[in-house]
Enzyme design. Sequence first.
Site, PDB file in Angstrom:
ATOM      1  N   ASP A   1      46.186  52.807  20.964  1.00 19.71           N
ATOM      2  CA  ASP A   1      45.713  53.776  21.588  1.00 19.71           C
ATOM      3  C   ASP A   1      45.889  55.134  20.581  1.00 19.71           C
ATOM      4  OD1 ASP A   1      45.912  54.114  24.796  1.00 19.71           O
ATOM      5  OD2 ASP A   1      45.583  55.650  24.083  1.00 19.71           O
TER       6      ASP A   1
ATOM      7  N   THR B   1      36.898  52.722  31.690  1.00 21.38           N
ATOM      8  CA  THR B   1      34.933  52.636  31.799  1.00 21.38           C
ATOM      9  C   THR B   1      34.393  53.012  32.740  1.00 21.38           C
ATOM     10  OG1 THR B   1      35.052  50.333  32.265  1.00 21.38           O
ATOM     11  CG2 THR B   1      34.458  51.011  30.140  1.00 21.38           C
TER      12      THR B   1
ATOM     13  N   CYS C   1      39.853  51.179  40.288  1.00 19.11           N
ATOM     14  CA  CYS C   1      38.335  49.785  39.937  1.00 19.11           C
ATOM     15  C   CYS C   1      37.455  49.966  41.331  1.00 19.11           C
ATOM     16  CB  CYS C   1      39.462  48.922  39.954  1.00 19.11           C
ATOM     17  SG  CYS C   1      40.599  49.351  38.531  1.00 19.11           S
TER      18      CYS C   1
HETATM   19  C1  UGA Z   1      41.750  45.352  41.702  1.00 15.72           C
HETATM   20  C2  UGA Z   1      41.580  44.066  41.991  1.00 15.72           C
HETATM   21  O1  UGA Z   1      42.298  43.689  43.422  1.00 15.72           O
HETATM   22  C3  UGA Z   1      41.745  43.244  41.244  1.00 15.72           C
HETATM   23  O2  UGA Z   1      41.417  42.026  41.462  1.00 15.72           O
HETATM   24  C4  UGA Z   1      40.824  43.229  39.913  1.00 15.72           C
HETATM   25  O3  UGA Z   1      41.194  43.435  38.540  1.00 15.72           O
HETATM   26  C5  UGA Z   1      41.200  45.309  39.998  1.00 15.72           C
HETATM   27  O4  UGA Z   1      40.454  45.499  40.787  1.00 15.72           O
HETATM   28  C6  UGA Z   1      40.609  46.119  38.237  1.00 15.72           C
HETATM   29  O5  UGA Z   1      39.343  45.794  38.398  1.00 15.72           O
HETATM   30  O6  UGA Z   1      41.215  45.724  37.578  1.00 15.72           O
HETATM   31  P1  UGA Z   1      44.220  47.149  42.379  1.00 15.72           P
HETATM   32  O7  UGA Z   1      42.687  48.585  42.372  1.00 15.72           O
HETATM   33  O8  UGA Z   1      44.282  47.351  41.320  1.00 15.72           O
HETATM   34  O9  UGA Z   1      42.732  45.792  42.038  1.00 15.72           O
HETATM   35  O10 UGA Z   1      44.012  47.325  43.766  1.00 15.72           O
HETATM   36  P2  UGA Z   1      43.497  46.521  45.902  1.00 15.72           P
HETATM   37  O11 UGA Z   1      45.103  45.438  45.298  1.00 15.72           O
HETATM   38  O12 UGA Z   1      42.955  45.271  45.049  1.00 15.72           O
HETATM   39  O13 UGA Z   1      43.166  47.725  46.384  1.00 15.72           O
HETATM   40  C7  UGA Z   1      42.395  48.170  46.026  1.00 15.72           C
HETATM   41  C8  UGA Z   1      42.123  49.429  47.761  1.00 15.72           C
HETATM   42  O14 UGA Z   1      41.600  48.697  48.497  1.00 15.72           O
HETATM   43  C9  UGA Z   1      43.685  49.865  47.525  1.00 15.72           C
HETATM   44  O15 UGA Z   1      43.272  51.497  47.664  1.00 15.72           O
HETATM   45  C10 UGA Z   1      43.667  49.399  49.105  1.00 15.72           C
HETATM   46  O16 UGA Z   1      45.361  49.969  49.358  1.00 15.72           O
HETATM   47  C11 UGA Z   1      43.131  49.175  49.521  1.00 15.72           C
HETATM   48  N1  UGA Z   1      42.994  47.963  50.347  1.00 15.72           N
HETATM   49  C12 UGA Z   1      42.785  46.287  49.877  1.00 15.72           C
HETATM   50  C13 UGA Z   1      42.489  47.437  51.790  1.00 15.72           C
HETATM   51  O17 UGA Z   1      42.548  48.656  51.924  1.00 15.72           O
HETATM   52  N2  UGA Z   1      42.678  46.385  52.445  1.00 15.72           N
HETATM   53  C14 UGA Z   1      43.081  45.168  51.262  1.00 15.72           C
HETATM   54  O18 UGA Z   1      43.256  44.169  52.448  1.00 15.72           O
HETATM   55  C15 UGA Z   1      43.691  45.184  50.526  1.00 15.72           C
END
Ligand code: UGA
Length: 439
Positions: A30, A86, A266
Amino acid sequence: MKLTVIGCGYLGATHAACMAELGHEVLGMDSNMDKIAILNTGKAPFHERNLDEMLTRHTASGRLQFTASYAEAAAFADLHFIGVGTPQQPGEDAYDLSHLFAAVRQLAPRLKAPAVVAVKSTVPVGTAPRVRDLLHEFAPAGDRIEVAWNPEFLRESLAVEDTLHPDRLVLGFATEHSWAEAVLRQCFEKIIEAGTPTIVTDWATAELAKASANAFLATKISFINAIAEICEASGADVTQLADILGHDERIGRQGMRPGLGFGGGCLPKDIRGFMARAGELGVDQAASILREVDAINSRRRQRMVDLARQQLDGNLAGRRITVWGAAFKPDTDDIRDSPALAVAQQLHELGATVTVTDPQALDNARKAHPELGYTDDPIGAVQDADLLLHLTEWTQFSHIDPHHLAARTMTPRVIDGRGTLNADTWREAGWTLRTLGRF
Ligand code: UGA
């Protein structure tokens, strides 16, 4: 095998540690020297469950090292993973691919022997040929450099688990019988042997696998949040409704938690990048549903601000509001596009005095929002508050006894933005409780 991982953020540092766990010799690279210094002490520069322990173990054994030198990385191995960020371009929907292309341009001139460059970063479909062209143009090994596309589906807070035990492995290649396939199959041998569905495909499908997975996940969240708006207007209970819908296997309950909506580094930028790319390809209508998904998500934040104002008799100026939660979701210290902080900031702009607390994300929040007040004591923070907002669903918060808490405040008033506080118990304890998505 020997391999490198270029870019040591949430994705890259986790991938590097997990590859060492699988038995490989790994060099993480990095350009941020501070990050490298921390990683070389066996610690992660961010909070991620089980990662420190793995970094400590493998840096101590010598199987995992970190460097800021591209020359060292190029000389170390013939398999290079790229996991640089990205982000969204400022003021645009499209991705900023400058870190990816910078990494490729730095690595390429140092690749003298045949090598595989496997990209994990999330990109707009059509990026792989651009990476290939750069490598073939600038690498002394020229077209003996093979590009593979290996999207990553890990969730922050479950990153180690998701990397070692993924739902599926996607490997995209330029041609059907690329020699890079054998290299990656050897690298992921343990994961493949564990029965992980492994899909070998072309570059475009691999690129789109990631973009469309995140688009679907965001859509599912906004779908239930749109239903929540109807629930609030009609007297229905969205949490119970989500349970009822979830029993249908075709729908499923997972990823359908109603509340304040999605944030993070993400989902928000990926749906926008997806729309931007669909527009460039002349198929913008196909992604137009995502415009609505984004709009529903923004409305949740606004709804929370409106509810807070309503609970405070229409007047936010000078009112004291305590916010439980700064991270974009529990079990992380990541505050990128955090719904909790977006609401806190808006309330501050409307004249409220806002105090935020969070088990892990306070340092990051303080740096990004110095205008807000902070405390590490979620119980003491309610003492002078006119209103409590529960905006990130840490278990530490839902385990707090509302009776004990009610005794600490003159105005036991709470809005649950995530639906994980036990409404009956809180009301029994004397709290006026309002849950987002319930009447
Ligand atoms: C997300 C995807 O779930 C992963 O599969 C993906 O690899 C990742 O993005 C990425 O692109 O690197 P992440 O951002 O770590 O993962 O988190 P999530 O658990 O998906 O939650 C995202 C957001 O949605 C959070 O703010 C969470 O609070 C919210 N969320 C999630 C909800 O409001 N309701 C839900 O049922 C699930």
